[in-house]
Enzyme design. Structure first.
Site, mmCIF file in Angstrom:
data_model
loop_
_atom_site.group_PDB
_atom_site.id
_atom_site.type_symbol
_atom_site.label_atom_id
_atom_site.label_comp_id
_atom_site.label_asym_id
_atom_site.label_seq_id
_atom_site.Cartn_x
_atom_site.Cartn_y
_atom_site.Cartn_z
ATOM 1 N N ASP A 23 0.828 -1.211 0.000
ATOM 2 C CA ASP A 23 0.000 0.000 0.000
ATOM 3 C C ASP A 23 0.864 1.263 0.000
ATOM 4 O O ASP A 23 1.957 1.258 0.571
ATOM 5 C CB ASP A 23 -0.896 -0.034 1.251
ATOM 6 C CG ASP A 23 -2.097 0.884 1.113
ATOM 7 O OD1 ASP A 23 -2.280 1.487 0.039
ATOM 8 O OD2 ASP A 23 -2.849 1.006 2.095
ATOM 9 N N GLY A 26 0.107 5.409 -4.447
ATOM 10 C CA GLY A 26 -0.504 6.692 -4.848
ATOM 11 C C GLY A 26 0.077 7.844 -4.047
ATOM 12 O O GLY A 26 0.432 8.893 -4.604
ATOM 13 N N HIS A 40 2.683 3.176 -8.958
ATOM 14 C CA HIS A 40 2.473 1.739 -9.189
ATOM 15 C C HIS A 40 3.675 1.140 -9.941
ATOM 16 O O HIS A 40 4.091 0.013 -9.665
ATOM 17 C CB HIS A 40 1.190 1.508 -10.004
ATOM 18 C CG HIS A 40 -0.056 1.885 -9.258
ATOM 19 N ND1 HIS A 40 -0.278 1.528 -7.957
ATOM 20 C CD2 HIS A 40 -1.157 2.589 -9.649
ATOM 21 C CE1 HIS A 40 -1.462 1.994 -7.562
ATOM 22 N NE2 HIS A 40 -2.011 2.644 -8.566
ATOM 23 N N SER A 68 -7.034 -6.105 -6.120
ATOM 24 C CA SER A 68 -8.147 -6.698 -5.373
ATOM 25 C C SER A 68 -9.438 -6.649 -6.198
ATOM 26 O O SER A 68 -9.530 -5.898 -7.172
ATOM 27 C CB SER A 68 -8.359 -5.939 -4.051
ATOM 28 O OG SER A 68 -8.984 -4.706 -4.302
ATOM 29 N N GLU A 70 -11.978 -5.258 -5.344
ATOM 30 C CA GLU A 70 -12.501 -3.892 -5.177
ATOM 31 C C GLU A 70 -11.766 -2.888 -6.063
ATOM 32 O O GLU A 70 -12.297 -1.811 -6.353
ATOM 33 C CB GLU A 70 -12.394 -3.451 -3.709
ATOM 34 C CG GLU A 70 -13.357 -4.131 -2.750
ATOM 35 C CD GLU A 70 -12.886 -5.507 -2.264
ATOM 36 O OE1 GLU A 70 -11.695 -5.833 -2.471
ATOM 37 O OE2 GLU A 70 -13.699 -6.258 -1.695
ATOM 38 N N ASN A 71 -10.546 -3.223 -6.496
ATOM 39 C CA ASN A 71 -9.769 -2.263 -7.297
ATOM 40 C C ASN A 71 -10.395 -1.968 -8.663
ATOM 41 O O ASN A 71 -10.056 -0.970 -9.300
ATOM 42 C CB ASN A 71 -8.318 -2.751 -7.479
ATOM 43 C CG ASN A 71 -7.465 -2.610 -6.241
ATOM 44 O OD1 ASN A 71 -6.494 -3.345 -6.048
ATOM 45 N ND2 ASN A 71 -7.798 -1.660 -5.363
ATOM 46 N N TRP A 72 -11.343 -2.809 -9.119
ATOM 47 C CA TRP A 72 -12.024 -2.509 -10.392
ATOM 48 C C TRP A 72 -12.789 -1.193 -10.292
ATOM 49 O O TRP A 72 -13.123 -0.569 -11.306
ATOM 50 C CB TRP A 72 -13.016 -3.615 -10.773
ATOM 51 C CG TRP A 72 -12.391 -4.944 -11.099
ATOM 52 C CD1 TRP A 72 -12.479 -6.082 -10.363
ATOM 53 C CD2 TRP A 72 -11.600 -5.295 -12.251
ATOM 54 N NE1 TRP A 72 -11.791 -7.117 -10.965
ATOM 55 C CE2 TRP A 72 -11.246 -6.652 -12.127
ATOM 56 C CE3 TRP A 72 -11.152 -4.586 -13.377
ATOM 57 C CZ2 TRP A 72 -10.468 -7.321 -13.085
ATOM 58 C CZ3 TRP A 72 -10.373 -5.256 -14.337
ATOM 59 C CH2 TRP A 72 -10.047 -6.601 -14.182
ATOM 60 N N ARG A 74 -11.739 1.589 -9.164
ATOM 61 C CA ARG A 74 -10.863 2.760 -9.356
ATOM 62 C C ARG A 74 -11.130 3.375 -10.731
ATOM 63 O O ARG A 74 -11.733 2.733 -11.592
ATOM 64 C CB ARG A 74 -9.396 2.338 -9.240
ATOM 65 C CG ARG A 74 -9.058 1.922 -7.824
ATOM 66 C CD ARG A 74 -7.579 1.834 -7.590
ATOM 67 N NE ARG A 74 -7.361 1.619 -6.169
ATOM 68 C CZ ARG A 74 -6.252 1.917 -5.502
ATOM 69 N NH1 ARG A 74 -5.244 2.449 -6.142
ATOM 70 N NH2 ARG A 74 -6.157 1.695 -4.223
ATOM 71 N N ARG A 197 -5.651 -1.939 8.218
ATOM 72 C CA ARG A 197 -6.815 -2.766 7.853
ATOM 73 C C ARG A 197 -6.345 -4.058 7.194
ATOM 74 O O ARG A 197 -5.227 -4.128 6.692
ATOM 75 C CB ARG A 197 -7.687 -2.026 6.822
ATOM 76 C CG ARG A 197 -8.363 -0.804 7.303
ATOM 77 C CD ARG A 197 -9.231 -0.232 6.176
ATOM 78 N NE ARG A 197 -8.432 0.308 5.080
ATOM 79 C CZ ARG A 197 -7.893 1.518 5.069
ATOM 80 N NH1 ARG A 197 -8.049 2.318 6.101
ATOM 81 N NH2 ARG A 197 -7.187 1.945 4.031
ATOM 82 N N SER A 199 -8.339 -5.439 4.688
ATOM 83 C CA SER A 199 -8.764 -5.228 3.298
ATOM 84 C C SER A 199 -9.065 -6.510 2.522
ATOM 85 O O SER A 199 -8.630 -6.660 1.374
ATOM 86 C CB SER A 199 -7.733 -4.376 2.544
ATOM 87 O OG SER A 199 -7.691 -3.092 3.103
#
Ligand code: FPP
Length: 263
Positions: A23, A26, A40, A68, A70-72, A74, A197, A199
């Protein structure tokens, strides 16, 4: 690799499996007024240095949370850049994997990755499948809940078709349906960038893992940082539900402290 890291002695036990939530890419880029994708890119380069460091100290499995489920969500251009980066990474480091006899594996639903990234990934997995050295496990389109649901569906089908007796379903039998079926549970999970977290990362597999959180951003998390995380791990006492006395019966017993003395 820096000489300092190469010479730092670490007392055993060395973790067999280290998993990392990489992590802070960014923020690393933002601090330098660079686009997030540059963070990245730097982060992906760093993962190779950490892979080398892991191999040198005898870590057998290194799992990296690269994308992840969830990264879709972004921004599309960032998702696209991450997929292109994966393709570039595989292209640039394929020879290194073969030279160092590193086995590449994945966890996650990789069928959903775009073909330009999925095809070189599948080739690298095939071509390194016979290597018995360090395994690099990329978590791609991975999330624990998604993994458990996919496992549960297959398991339920096996029960419905009579291939599996539900009375025989214990943890080991269920774990054989997870993406990590032939990978030991992580001993140490590292998360960089100061977030604390989990995640949706290896939630079941890390049940007995030691966690190590560091404020260092992933692109700055160098070999020395990695060695330090492993050193801290080596000082932890893992009890797996037992008492400290059971683990080392000869240790001197501490007298119980009064609350007033503790505060
Ligand atoms: C989290 O940083 C990082 C990711 C979501 C992706 C991790 C991907 C890489 C390191 C590059 C690809 C790696 C390989 C091995 C191909 P963030 O973007 O959430 O950082 P921030 O919290 O500072 O914004």
């Amino acid at each position: 690799m820096s000489t300092a890291a190469a010479l730092t002695p670490i007392n055993p036990p060395i973790p067999t499996h280290v998993a990392i939530i990489m992590d802070g890419n960014g923020r690393w880029a933002g601090q330098r007024n660079l686009p997030r994708t540059e963070g990245h890119r730097k982060g992906s380069e760093n993962s190779l240095h950490i892979l080398e460091a892991a191999g040198k100290i005898g870590v057998r499995y290194l799992t990296l949370y690269a994308f992840s489920v969830e990264n879709w969500h972004r921004p599309a251009d960032e998702v696209d850049a991450l997929m292109r980066l994966l393709e570039t990474y595989l292209d640039r480091y394929y020879d290194k994997l073969v030279e160092k006899k590193i086995r590449l594996r994945t966890i996650g639903d990789t069928a959903a990755l775009p073909a330009h990234a999925r095809e070189p990934l599948e080739k690298a997995i095939r071509d390194t499948a016979h290597f018995t050295g360090t395994s690099l496990v990329l978590a791609l389109n991975y999330g624990s809940r998604n993994e458990v649901l996919r496992a549960l569906r297959t398991c339920a089908n096996d029960i419905a078709s009579g291939q599996l007796n539900p009375d025989k379903l214990d943890w080991n039998a269920f774990a054989s349906y997870l993406d990590t079926r032939d990978i030991p549970d992580p001993d140490l999970v590292i998360r960089t960038s100061g977030e604390t977290r989990m995640s949706n990362f290896l939630l079941l597999q890390s049940a007995y893992a030691e966690w190590y959180f560091t404020p260092t951003l992933w692109p700055d998390f160098d070999e020395n940082c990695f060695i330090e995380a492993v050193r801290v791990f080596s000082t932890r006492e893992r009890r797996f539900g037992r008492t400290a006395e059971q683990l080392s019966p000869n240790r001197p017993k501490k007298p119980p402290q009064k609350i007033a003395e503790i505060s």
